[in-house]
Design an enzyme around this catalytic site. Structure first.
Site, PDB file in Angstrom:
ATOM      1  N   GLY A   1       4.485 -21.022  26.894  1.00 45.61           N
ATOM      2  CA  GLY A   1       5.632 -21.594  26.494  1.00 45.61           C
ATOM      3  C   GLY A   1       5.713 -23.271  26.482  1.00 45.61           C
ATOM      4  CB  SER A   2       3.534 -25.828  25.433  1.00 45.11           C
ATOM      5  OG  SER A   2       2.144 -25.099  24.577  1.00 45.11           O
ATOM      6  CG  ASN A   3       5.061 -24.835  20.108  1.00 46.76           C
ATOM      7  OD1 ASN A   3       5.051 -26.047  19.704  1.00 46.76           O
ATOM      8  ND2 ASN A   3       3.246 -23.977  20.802  1.00 46.76           N
TER       9      ASN A   3
ATOM     10  CG  LEU B   1       0.223 -13.644  21.218  1.00 46.31           C
ATOM     11  CD1 LEU B   1      -1.058 -13.001  22.267  1.00 46.31           C
ATOM     12  CD2 LEU B   1      -0.477 -13.892  19.595  1.00 46.31           C
TER      13      LEU B   1
ATOM     14  CB  ILE C   1       9.198 -10.320  13.216  1.00 40.41           C
ATOM     15  CG1 ILE C   1       8.775 -10.614  14.394  1.00 40.41           C
ATOM     16  CG2 ILE C   1      10.687  -9.762  13.639  1.00 40.41           C
ATOM     17  CD1 ILE C   1       8.798 -10.820  16.037  1.00 40.41           C
TER      18      ILE C   1
ATOM     19  CG  ASN D   1       4.840 -17.442  13.560  1.00 39.72           C
ATOM     20  OD1 ASN D   1       5.052 -18.306  14.753  1.00 39.72           O
ATOM     21  ND2 ASN D   1       3.669 -17.639  12.970  1.00 39.72           N
TER      22      ASN D   1
ATOM     23  CG  HIS E   1      -0.554 -20.335  11.653  1.00 40.06           C
ATOM     24  ND1 HIS E   1      -0.818 -19.422  12.718  1.00 40.06           N
ATOM     25  CD2 HIS E   1      -2.016 -21.184  11.488  1.00 40.06           C
ATOM     26  CE1 HIS E   1      -1.993 -18.727  12.329  1.00 40.06           C
ATOM     27  NE2 HIS E   1      -2.388 -20.061  11.682  1.00 40.06           N
TER      28      HIS E   1
ATOM     29  CG  ASP F   1      -0.267 -16.619   9.956  1.00 41.14           C
ATOM     30  OD1 ASP F   1       1.281 -16.755  10.847  1.00 41.14           O
ATOM     31  OD2 ASP F   1      -0.938 -16.466  10.896  1.00 41.14           O
TER      32      ASP F   1
ATOM     33  CD  GLU G   1       0.812 -25.464  17.821  1.00 40.34           C
ATOM     34  OE1 GLU G   1       1.723 -25.045  18.906  1.00 40.34           O
ATOM     35  OE2 GLU G   1      -0.255 -25.298  18.023  1.00 40.34           O
TER      36      GLU G   1
HETATM   37  C1  GRF Z   1       1.054 -22.402  19.444  1.00 42.84           C
HETATM   38  O1  GRF Z   1      -0.528 -22.883  19.378  1.00 42.84           O
HETATM   39  C2  GRF Z   1       1.528 -21.739  18.734  1.00 42.84           C
HETATM   40  O2  GRF Z   1       1.176 -22.455  17.814  1.00 42.84           O
HETATM   41  C3  GRF Z   1       0.856 -20.725  18.186  1.00 42.84           C
HETATM   42  O3  GRF Z   1       0.635 -20.030  19.927  1.00 42.84           O
HETATM   43  C4  GRF Z   1       0.246 -21.077  20.961  1.00 42.84           C
HETATM   44  C5  GRF Z   1       1.086 -21.051  22.078  1.00 42.84           C
HETATM   45  O4  GRF Z   1       1.449 -21.709  22.354  1.00 42.84           O
HETATM   46  N1  GRF Z   1       1.299 -19.847  17.875  1.00 42.84           N
HETATM   47  P1  GRF Z   1       2.555 -22.187  23.854  1.00 42.84           P
HETATM   48  O5  GRF Z   1       2.784 -20.959  24.507  1.00 42.84           O
HETATM   49  O6  GRF Z   1       4.019 -22.603  23.573  1.00 42.84           O
HETATM   50  O7  GRF Z   1       1.986 -23.276  24.683  1.00 42.84           O
END
Ligand code: GRF
Length: 208
Positions: free
Chosen positions: A12-14, A90, A93, A107, A109, A150, A180
């Site tokens: 969940g870093s994004n 993962l 949808i 999304n 990527h 994608d 990202e």
């Molecule tokens: C990221 O690299 C994103 O591009 C991909 O999955 C990863 C998720 O990373 N779809 P995080 O869980 O947000 O750290």
């Protein structure tokens, strides 16, 4: 103010980067719920700490089970959502969700699409393929989600330079993730500014 539902399966870093942009008032959107397909993922802890409801939908909601997909849509509609943001989610949808939220699902990527995308290209597999190909740039892509993995309209991309012969999948991942965390909030901002139009599968950005 846009209402967002974030979907995540992993760390969940994004998701955290988006929440941080909101708390620093760089974004006016609000995350109204987090959808997870695994209860034990880091993203769920982040949501708990931020007081954001976590909706657990196990994998059967993302397969061929039509009533399950319809139940998912019904639940999502209750949140009066403007956009769904996939952030390391993962599962595919379901068609019912795509139909209920046309051009409202994004999304991120971890490569420069259309390179290094498609079925089976996720997580470290992407960065391993990048290293194997010996390319000298990779990057991140934020794109709209359609029925093909994608292949939806590309909203934003940013490149990172790679050192020829000097990268591993782990170093590429680290470089790309850093980008990202800037790119996803920037994409959310474009949506807030109502600057995004999709025509014939391609994005046009209105000038401000
Ligand atoms: C990221 O690299 C994103 O591009 C991909 O999955 C990863 C998720 O990373 N779809 P995080 O869980 O947000 O750290």
């Amino acid at each position: 103010m846009n209402k967002l539902v974030v979907f995540a399966s992993g760390g969940g870093s994004n998701f955290r980067a988006i929440l941080q942009s909101i708390s620093e008032q760089r974004l006016s959107s609000r995350v109204v719920a987090l959808v997870v397909n695994r209860q034990d993922c880091g993203a769920a802890d982040i949501a708990d700490n931020a007081g954001i409801p976590v909706l657990y939908f196990p994998n059967r909601f993302f397969g061929d089970d039509i009533p399950a997909a319809e139940e998912l849509v019904t639940d999502l509609l209750q949140y009066d959502t403007d956009y769904l943001l996939l952030a390391g989610f993962l599962r595919k949808i379901p068609r019912q969700v795509l139909d209920a939220f046309p051009d409202q699902i994004l999304n991120i990527h971890p490569a420069l699409l259309p390179a290094f995308g498609g079925p089976g290209m996720y997580g470290m597999r992407v960065h391993a393929a990048v290293c194997k190909a010996g390319v000298t740039v990779s990057g991140a892509t934020v794109h709209f989600v359609n029925a093909e993995y994608d292949r939806g309209a590309i909203l934003l991309q940013r490149a990172v330079e790679l050192t020829p012969g000097g990268e591993t999948p782990a170093t590429v991942k680290e470089k790309v993730l850093r980008v990202e965390h800037q790119l996803y909030p920037a994409a959310v901002q474009l949506l807030e500014q109502n600057r995004v139009v999709i025509t014939e599968g391609r994005v046009t950005l209105w000038e401000r």
